[in-house]
Scaffold this active site. Structure first.
Site, PDB file in Angstrom:
ATOM      1  N   GLU A 245       3.893 -26.958  32.745  1.00 55.09           N
ATOM      2  CA  GLU A 245       2.572 -27.527  32.463  1.00 55.09           C
ATOM      3  C   GLU A 245       2.233 -27.326  31.000  1.00 55.09           C
ATOM      4  OE1 GLU A 245      -0.817 -26.056  34.619  1.00 55.09           O
ATOM      5  OE2 GLU A 245       0.275 -25.980  36.519  1.00 55.09           O
TER       6      GLU A 245
ATOM      7  N   GLU B 202      -8.526 -34.207  38.491  1.00 55.03           N
ATOM      8  CA  GLU B 202      -8.716 -33.768  39.874  1.00 55.03           C
ATOM      9  C   GLU B 202     -10.177 -33.345  40.018  1.00 55.03           C
ATOM     10  OE1 GLU B 202      -5.058 -31.570  41.547  1.00 55.03           O
ATOM     11  OE2 GLU B 202      -4.867 -31.337  39.376  1.00 55.03           O
TER      12      GLU B 202
ATOM     13  N   LYS C 196     -11.458 -29.884  41.652  1.00 55.93           N
ATOM     14  CA  LYS C 196     -11.029 -28.571  41.192  1.00 55.93           C
ATOM     15  C   LYS C 196     -12.241 -27.741  40.773  1.00 55.93           C
ATOM     16  CE  LYS C 196      -7.266 -27.735  38.991  1.00 55.93           C
ATOM     17  NZ  LYS C 196      -6.181 -27.669  37.998  1.00 55.93           N
TER      18      LYS C 196
END
Length: 438
Positions: free
Chosen positions: A267, A321, A324
């Site tokens: 990531e 998202e 989250k």
């Protein structure tokens, strides 16, 4: 064959390799998270990914709809076993075998699964018992793959680490793992070394920027012009934070005797908005970081301690998202919106000379000025995007259009008659690299 022909052959294969890597970008992936209630169908996402030069996708779980949607696309897939799965996988080999039979076997090889990440950032959890179960879980999954005839490097097993796994990261040559995790990491690294699986890490220059008040830090993090930061132990001057973080991991691996274990960036990214306290979270900075990172990877220069070695890098993330928890930035890393338009352009679009990407683009709008970092009084460095040393000047370096009105065979015959042997080889390599990436 005359001896003089050998340099031409070497030139041919060198060009073939360099052009293929530069155009296809097999080292660039993206994280595809699903903590949202507004995402497009997996089939639409698969089509979107095929319209880009992204070659790899990392999932945090093993969602069957997504895995099936990526079948026969050629896109390589990383799937994950959650932290909650670890105790069961560790305790019973039959559970690991059932997990592989459910989440891997039905989809492989049509869905090109290459890696299973068992657990995610487990060293951030204070449960030492859970961390102690990580290695047995990884071993059981590896054994289950071998039982399903998917071992031998077809599908590898690893886990993903947060940067705080390092106890020291500056200067990069002094990188060392946190002593609190040394016993667990030693076993994991022995497994990585034995099986040829990578050490996966999540470096985020954005978070480093939050904690570093030096005036040049933003430019250093964004791959923009800056004075550089020398490593006194090696006399290497680092020009960006990404290289510094990756080399710190390399130094930590070397210090434990595992310098040959491959590093993968699982990531990395930059949020395009955040809370008022999150300095530098702007759309301009997000675009600068991701675009300049891609240019840096495409240059294939590697890092100072690993010259010429391109690190497989998964950008965070394909979409925002919206469910989250946490700061606003946690929900603002998406490269694309749910309607499949780009949040901002970083040159990942696959194009030809005559058409634009399949990925819809939003109307061009003037970006608002970047918010000044709240903890600094100096202005942010200019948002200059550095062009890739490899890419053409066109910001969306795409594929050459070979589907023109002239028959390909006639065109090739004419060109090859008029070129020398060495030039023909070079031309052939360019044509090959173009065709395989279409």
């Amino acid at each position: 064959m005359a001896a003089s022909g050998y340099p031409l052959i070497l030139l041919f294969f060198l060009c073939l390799h360099v052009l293929h890597r530069a155009k296809c970008q097999p080292f660039i992936g993206v994280n595809y998270g699903l903590v949202a209630d507004n995402l497009p169908p997996p089939a639409a996402s698969a089509k979107l990914l095929q319209s880009t030069t992204i070659q790899k996708v990392r999932l945090y779980g093993s969602d069957p709809a997504v895995i099936k949607a990526l079948a026969n696309t050629g896109i390589e897939i990383v799937i994950g076993a959650s932290n909650g799965d670890v105790p069961g996988l560790a305790s019973d080999p039959n559970i690991a075998r059932a997990w592989v039979e459910t989440n891997v076997v039905p989809y492989y090889p049509a869905s090109k699964i290459i890696l299973i990440a068992v657990g995610n950032e487990l060293t951030t959890i204070t449960d030492r018992n859970l961390m102690s179960q990580l290695l047995p879980a990884m071993r059981n999954v590896q054994t289950a793959l071998e039982a399903a005839s998917l071992g031998g490097g077809k599908i590898k097993v690893t886990t993903v680490h947060v940067m705080s796994v390092l106890g020291r990261s500056e200067p990069p040559s002094a990188g060392a793992f946190n002593p609190d995790h040394a016993d667990i990491l030693k076993g994991v690294l022995e497994f990585n070394s034995e099986t040829g699986s990578p050490f996966a890490i999540n470096p985020y220059p954005f978070f480093a920027y939050q904690d570093d008040p030096r005036p040049d830090t933003l430019a250093f993090c964004l791959f923009q012009p800056n004075p550089g930061r020398p490593d006194p132990n090696t006399n290497i001057k680092y020009m960006n934070m990404f290289d510094a973080q990756v080399d710190a991991v390399h130094s930590a691996l070397s210090a434990m005797g595992f310098k040959d274990v491959e590093i993968v960036v699982a990531e990395t990214g930059w949020p395009y908005k955040g809370d008022p306290t999150e300095a530098g979270a702007t759309i301009e900075n997000a675009q600068a970081y991701n675009k300049n990172l891609i240019a840096h990877l495409k240059s294939m220069v590697g890092t100072p301690l690993m010259p010429g070695k391109v690190i497989d890098t998964y950008l965070f993330a394909l979409y925002d998202e919206n469910l989250k928890p946490g700061k606003a930035s946690e929900r603002a890393f998406g490269l694309f919106r749910p309607d499949l338009t780009m949040t901002y352009d970083i040159g990942l679009t696959r194009t030809t000379n005559n058409q634009t990407s399949m990925a819809p683009q939003s109307p061009r709008t003037r970006l608002p000025p970047a918010a000044a970092p709240t903890r600094q009084t100096f202005p942010a460095p200019p948002q200059m995007i550095l062009p890739s040393p490899v890419s053409p000047s066109d910001k969306n370096s795409g594929q050459t259009d070979v589907h023109n009105s002239t028959p390909r065979s006639a065109s090739l015959a004419h060109i090859c008659r008029s070129l020398s042997i060495s030039s023909s080889m070079l031309f052939a390599s360019v044509l090959y690299a173009t065709i395989v990436c279409l």
